[in-house]
Design a protein around this motif. Structure first.
Motif, PDB file in Angstrom:
ATOM      1  N   ASP A 180       0.863  -1.173   0.000  1.00 14.00           N
ATOM      2  CA  ASP A 180       0.000   0.000   0.000  1.00 14.00           C
ATOM      3  C   ASP A 180       0.903   1.228   0.000  1.00 14.00           C
ATOM      4  O   ASP A 180       2.127   1.118  -0.115  1.00 14.00           O
ATOM      5  CB  ASP A 180      -0.958  -0.010   1.189  1.00 14.00           C
ATOM      6  N   GLU A 181       0.316   2.403   0.141  1.00 10.68           N
ATOM      7  CA  GLU A 181       1.117   3.627   0.070  1.00 10.68           C
ATOM      8  C   GLU A 181       2.167   3.688   1.172  1.00 10.68           C
ATOM      9  O   GLU A 181       3.283   4.149   0.958  1.00 10.68           O
ATOM     10  CB  GLU A 181       0.203   4.858   0.125  1.00 10.68           C
ATOM     11  N   LYS A 182       1.809   3.226   2.375  1.00 10.13           N
ATOM     12  CA  LYS A 182       2.770   3.221   3.482  1.00 10.13           C
ATOM     13  C   LYS A 182       3.969   2.350   3.156  1.00 10.13           C
ATOM     14  O   LYS A 182       5.128   2.736   3.357  1.00 10.13           O
ATOM     15  CB  LYS A 182       2.105   2.729   4.764  1.00 10.13           C
ATOM     16  N   ILE A 183       3.710   1.147   2.650  1.00  5.59           N
ATOM     17  CA  ILE A 183       4.797   0.220   2.351  1.00  5.59           C
ATOM     18  C   ILE A 183       5.676   0.766   1.226  1.00  5.59           C
ATOM     19  O   ILE A 183       6.911   0.689   1.295  1.00  5.59           O
ATOM     20  CB  ILE A 183       4.234  -1.174   1.999  1.00  5.59           C
ATOM     21  N   ILE A 184       5.062   1.325   0.199  1.00  5.92           N
ATOM     22  CA  ILE A 184       5.841   1.905  -0.903  1.00  5.92           C
ATOM     23  C   ILE A 184       6.740   3.024  -0.378  1.00  5.92           C
ATOM     24  O   ILE A 184       7.940   3.084  -0.690  1.00  5.92           O
ATOM     25  CB  ILE A 184       4.906   2.435  -2.008  1.00  5.92           C
ATOM     26  N   THR A 185       6.177   3.899   0.459  1.00  4.75           N
ATOM     27  CA  THR A 185       6.961   5.006   1.033  1.00  4.75           C
ATOM     28  C   THR A 185       8.109   4.473   1.880  1.00  4.75           C
ATOM     29  O   THR A 185       9.244   4.966   1.808  1.00  4.75           O
ATOM     30  CB  THR A 185       6.053   5.912   1.896  1.00  4.75           C
ATOM     31  N   ASP A 186       7.830   3.438   2.698  1.00  9.57           N
ATOM     32  CA  ASP A 186       8.873   2.841   3.533  1.00  9.57           C
ATOM     33  C   ASP A 186       9.996   2.254   2.691  1.00  9.57           C
ATOM     34  O   ASP A 186      11.189   2.422   3.005  1.00  9.57           O
ATOM     35  CB  ASP A 186       8.280   1.748   4.427  1.00  9.57           C
ATOM     36  N   ILE A 187       9.650   1.538   1.623  1.00  8.41           N
ATOM     37  CA  ILE A 187      10.670   0.922   0.762  1.00  8.41           C
ATOM     38  C   ILE A 187      11.598   1.987   0.190  1.00  8.41           C
ATOM     39  O   ILE A 187      12.831   1.870   0.248  1.00  8.41           O
ATOM     40  CB  ILE A 187      10.010   0.108  -0.368  1.00  8.41           C
ATOM     41  N   LEU A 188      11.018   3.047  -0.355  1.00  4.58           N
ATOM     42  CA  LEU A 188      11.824   4.104  -0.971  1.00  4.58           C
ATOM     43  C   LEU A 188      12.700   4.801   0.077  1.00  4.58           C
ATOM     44  O   LEU A 188      13.868   5.095  -0.172  1.00  4.58           O
ATOM     45  CB  LEU A 188      10.906   5.124  -1.653  1.00  4.58           C
ATOM     46  N   HIS A 189      12.125   5.047   1.252  1.00  5.09           N
ATOM     47  CA  HIS A 189      12.848   5.755   2.304  1.00  5.09           C
ATOM     48  C   HIS A 189      13.976   4.902   2.887  1.00  5.09           C
ATOM     49  O   HIS A 189      15.100   5.376   3.074  1.00  5.09           O
ATOM     50  CB  HIS A 189      11.871   6.171   3.402  1.00  5.09           C
ATOM     51  N   LEU A 190      13.673   3.629   3.145  1.00  4.89           N
ATOM     52  CA  LEU A 190      14.643   2.774   3.827  1.00  4.89           C
ATOM     53  C   LEU A 190      15.767   2.305   2.906  1.00  4.89           C
ATOM     54  O   LEU A 190      16.883   2.033   3.359  1.00  4.89           O
ATOM     55  CB  LEU A 190      13.926   1.571   4.457  1.00  4.89           C
ATOM     56  N   LEU A 191      15.496   2.174   1.619  1.00  2.00           N
ATOM     57  CA  LEU A 191      16.563   1.816   0.678  1.00  2.00           C
ATOM     58  C   LEU A 191      17.429   3.024   0.316  1.00  2.00           C
ATOM     59  O   LEU A 191      18.520   2.875  -0.234  1.00  2.00           O
ATOM     60  CB  LEU A 191      15.981   1.206  -0.599  1.00  2.00           C
ATOM     61  N   LYS A 192      16.912   4.212   0.593  1.00  4.75           N
ATOM     62  CA  LYS A 192      17.630   5.459   0.312  1.00  4.75           C
ATOM     63  C   LYS A 192      18.001   5.570  -1.165  1.00  4.75           C
ATOM     64  O   LYS A 192      19.098   6.002  -1.525  1.00  4.75           O
ATOM     65  CB  LYS A 192      18.877   5.574   1.198  1.00  4.75           C
ATOM     66  N   ARG A 193      17.069   5.145  -2.009  1.00  9.84           N
ATOM     67  CA  ARG A 193      17.246   5.231  -3.456  1.00  9.84           C
ATOM     68  C   ARG A 193      15.966   5.787  -4.082  1.00  9.84           C
ATOM     69  O   ARG A 193      14.867   5.572  -3.569  1.00  9.84           O
ATOM     70  CB  ARG A 193      17.528   3.846  -4.075  1.00  9.84           C
ATOM     71  N   GLU A 194      16.130   6.454  -5.210  1.00 10.34           N
ATOM     72  CA  GLU A 194      14.983   6.903  -5.995  1.00 10.34           C
ATOM     73  C   GLU A 194      14.588   5.765  -6.934  1.00 10.34           C
ATOM     74  O   GLU A 194      15.281   5.493  -7.907  1.00 10.34           O
ATOM     75  CB  GLU A 194      15.334   8.159  -6.793  1.00 10.34           C
ATOM     76  N   LEU A 195      13.503   5.086  -6.640  1.00 11.89           N
ATOM     77  CA  LEU A 195      13.037   3.983  -7.475  1.00 11.89           C
ATOM     78  C   LEU A 195      11.808   4.419  -8.266  1.00 11.89           C
ATOM     79  O   LEU A 195      10.905   5.050  -7.710  1.00 11.89           O
ATOM     80  CB  LEU A 195      12.680   2.759  -6.626  1.00 11.89           C
TER      81      LEU A 195
END
Length: 457
Positions: A180-195
């Motif tokens: 969901d939006e939370k998980i997508i935001t977490d993935i982008l934030h925690l990987l520290k990459r622009e995906l």
């Protein structure tokens, strides 16, 4: 089209045909692979059974690259390595259940493999850090990427450290069916990459959705099994999972699967189910990732899952061949209360954080979890995260209660759609299914009994 473009397309098509035996990709695969081939970092969202493995494998093959593939479960690693070897591609996985000699052989020849599979926990070891630095990976693949958010703040904190192994020249490919939006935001934030987020998820309209209120769940399941085809029955309790299996095994052929079993026992269950040697598996949520069995006809949830995302992922293991399948939730309000009690007992709390900061003794698992979390976040941030995760999980349970008590379209509830789905009990009416009967002799689920049955001993 230029000659260069034509040559690239021919190589693309030739590789797909010669290696995989396909003449063309699914439209969703085509979209994702086209973007990956540009070199961009990608977060690809695909439905369960949508063929996401091909979406990272083909670009790695076409580029002549080398991929580090991070997966959450050993069974998932083993399944994908076996498939790549079948395709005559060099692949290996590293995990704690490998024989010492086999592990040493793999580690000594890592440079020879095009695909190397491992867990986040192994990547955190000193041995892994030394080896990874020596290998020029072109791609880092994070399969089941939702685990970064769903498990990283919970019992798999090493998922939060994945950004540490990413290098500038690595192309990152993250894939999941569950976000969901939370998980997508977490993935982008925690990987520290622009995906680049590519959402190719679609509703699985071949899976009929139904909810039943049954006082005697066991008796009801028994009434269905003759016509249910290959079945997965999901439980939230390992004890109840075992109890129900032993009662079903008196009449039907099946096995049980959960985290308390040995690696060998779990692999035996997977192999037997995959090869249609048993009809059903009574399982906890540990079963399913990497089970590339296309003819599962029925998925029954004996207990209510923790969230709609988990439910969508688990029922998505049915009907991967595109034929009719059935997802049945045996709803009970008590399951919601039970799950809420587990949530209160198992979630990381502010009291745990206070104990850790004050030097009090904690279970080793929570101590390691808090060591990682406090290394990444300030105390204030961590207090916010602990509350956010608890509230998010509580809300997810409440949404499952709403689904179980729904009086209108189930598909619209699951997929947040505005229009009726057309394939649930409210849109299509109550349905019973008579899937092809499985002619399987009843066998014991212990290792000796299973082997004896295979060889008619």
């Amino acid at each position: 089209m230029s000659d260069d473009e034509g040559g690239e397309a021919m190589t693309y098509e030739t590789s797909l045909q010669e290696i995989y035996g396909f003449s063309e990709l699914r439209p969703s695969q085509q979209v994702i692979i086209d973007v990956i081939m540009t070199g961009e970092d990608v977060l690809a969202l695909m439905p369960t059974g949508g063929g996401k493995s091909l979406c990272y494998q083909l670009p790695v093959i076409l580029s002549g690259g080398k991929a580090l593939v991070i997966t959450p479960l050993i069974s998932l690693m083993e399944d994908q390595v076996a498939e790549l070897k079948r395709l005559r591609l060099k692949a290996a996985c590293i995990h704690s259940y490998l024989d010492i000699r086999e592990k040493r052989m793999i580690l000594n020849s890592l440079h020879d493999y095009q695909f190397i599979f491992c867990s986040p926990e192994w990547l955190a070891t000193e041995q892994a850090k030394g080896l990874i630095d020596q290998i020029m990976f072109t791609h880092v693949v994070i399969d089941e990427a939702h685990c970064i958010s769903e498990w990283g703040f919970d019992f798999r904190p090493h998922y939060l450290l994945l950004h540490e192994i990413l290098k500038e020249d690595n192309q990152v490919i993250a894939l999941t069916a569950t976000a969901d939006e939370k998980i997508i935001t977490d993935i982008l934030h925690l990987l520290k990459r622009e995906l680049k987020v590519i959402d190719e998820r679609t509703e699985r309209s071949n899976i009929f959705l139904s909810v039943e209120f049954q006082q005697d769940k066991l008796k009801y399941i028994e009434s269905l099994l003759d016509d249910a085809g290959p079945v997965i029955i999901y439980f939230s309790s390992k004890k109840i999972c075992d109890d129900i299996h032993h009662k079903l095994a008196e009449k039907f052929s099946g096995m049980t699967y959960h985290a308390d079993m040995t690696y060998e026992e779990r692999m035996t269950v997977q192999t037997a189910f995959y090869n249609d040697r048993i009809q059903y598996v009574c399982a906890t949520s540990a079963f399913g990732m990497g089970i590339n069995k296309k003819n599962i006809r029925t998925v029954i949830h004996y207990h209510v899952p923790k969230s709609k995302m988990q439910y969508v992922q688990e029922i998505g293991r049915a009907g991967r061949d595109g034929l009719q399948a059935h997802a049945l939730l045996l709803f009970d309000e008590e399951d919601i209360y039970r799950s809420y009690r587990f949530l209160q007992e198992d979630s990381l709390s502010e009291a745990d954080l206070n104990s850790y900061l004050n030097g009090a003794l904690l279970p080793e698992e929570k101590k390691e979890q808090l060591q990682i979390l406090t290394s990444l976040f300030s105390e204030q941030q961590l207090r916010y995260i602990i509350d956010r995760e608890y509230q998010s999980k509580k809300q997810a349970l409440m949404q499952m209660a709403e689904y179980g008590n729904a009086s209108q379209c189930l598909g619209a509830q699951l997929y947040h759609a505005d229009a009726p789905c057309g394939y649930c009990q409210f849109c299509w009416g109550k349905r019973t299914f008579q899937f092809e009967k499985m002619d399987i002799p009843k066998i014991c689920d212990d290792m000796k009994g299973y082997i004896n049955a295979l060889f008619n001993l």
